[in-house]
Design a protein around this motif. Sequence first.
Motif, PDB file in Angstrom:
ATOM      1  N   VAL A   1       0.862  -1.181   0.000  1.00 14.04           N
ATOM      2  CA  VAL A   1       0.000   0.000   0.000  1.00 14.04           C
ATOM      3  C   VAL A   1       0.899   1.232   0.000  1.00 14.04           C
ATOM      4  CG1 VAL A   1      -1.697   1.369   1.258  1.00 14.04           C
ATOM      5  CG2 VAL A   1      -1.908  -1.120   1.199  1.00 14.04           C
ATOM      6  N   ILE A   2       0.683   2.128  -0.958  1.00 18.46           N
ATOM      7  CA  ILE A   2       1.415   3.393  -1.026  1.00 18.46           C
ATOM      8  C   ILE A   2       0.524   4.504  -0.482  1.00 18.46           C
ATOM      9  CG2 ILE A   2       2.540   5.087  -2.513  1.00 18.46           C
ATOM     10  CD1 ILE A   2       2.965   2.961  -4.572  1.00 18.46           C
ATOM     11  N   GLY A   3       1.056   5.308   0.411  1.00 19.52           N
ATOM     12  CA  GLY A   3       0.313   6.453   0.928  1.00 19.52           C
ATOM     13  C   GLY A   3       0.962   7.759   0.537  1.00 19.52           C
ATOM     14  N   ASP A   4       0.150   8.740   0.126  1.00 20.17           N
ATOM     15  CA  ASP A   4       0.689  10.036  -0.275  1.00 20.17           C
ATOM     16  C   ASP A   4      -0.453  11.057  -0.304  1.00 20.17           C
ATOM     17  OD1 ASP A   4       3.431  11.077  -1.554  1.00 20.17           O
ATOM     18  OD2 ASP A   4       1.784  12.105  -2.556  1.00 20.17           O
ATOM     19  N   PHE A   5      -0.103  12.342  -0.266  1.00 21.06           N
ATOM     20  CA  PHE A   5      -1.121  13.393  -0.330  1.00 21.06           C
ATOM     21  C   PHE A   5      -1.515  13.726  -1.762  1.00 21.06           C
ATOM     22  CE2 PHE A   5       2.684  15.764  -1.134  1.00 21.06           C
ATOM     23  CZ  PHE A   5       2.287  16.822  -1.928  1.00 21.06           C
TER      24      PHE A   5
END
Length: 239
Positions: free
Chosen positions: A18-22
């Motif tokens: 899972v990649i998280g970013d704004f």
Amino acid sequence: RIGTILARQLVQKKENVVIGDFNKKKLNKIKKKLNSKYLDIFHGDLTKTKNIDRLIKYTIKRFGNISSAVHCSYPVSKGWGTKFENLKEKYLNKDIQNQLGGTIFFSQRILKYFLKQKEGNLILVSSIQGIQSPKFDHYNNLNMSSPIEYSAVKAGVISITKYLSKYYRNKNIRVNCISPGGIFNNQNKKLVKNYTKKVPLKRMANMNEIVGSVKLLLSDKSNYINGHNLIVDGGYTVL
């Protein structure tokens, strides 16, 4: 760059990621490009604890558990890169809070989960600028330099790594970090020339070499590595 390439290589090995970013647009672009059932994305500002908690809950719901976490976030203010003499308080405060504070709070939240799970592996990203001061002659006549806050933050990440590896002793939790040297990204030719003069391998790193060090720390081959700052710089800091 590290996160995207690492994710691509991991999903190719059928690892759940899972990649998280704004940046929602960029996340959707990555998801579409990789097009893998092993990849999912999470949109949110991960300098905020509420969003870190949401990311953890989402990942557990999506894939069942979290075995490892890599924090390579690099949020910068509008004042990032300002010369030391011209630093503005509001921008400096924001960069220190978002980068160093963000690292601390991400570590706090994910390690709380690892503690409950009774195992886990956290990898942070520092830099050779956190180990030694910049070689300012690299930037002569280039109207650029390395910001002092970058050195401060990256030195802090190394300190956080060592602190947390001992703080969570006897808990089956590992905390390590990597410190990359210069990564080639079509920089100014004079800068590249000045930099590579100081590297025994006589070149800058490519991104796969940096990602390879992260993959080592993610693997079972690194089970006895803890509290370590893995320097990946072609020998630059030796000179």
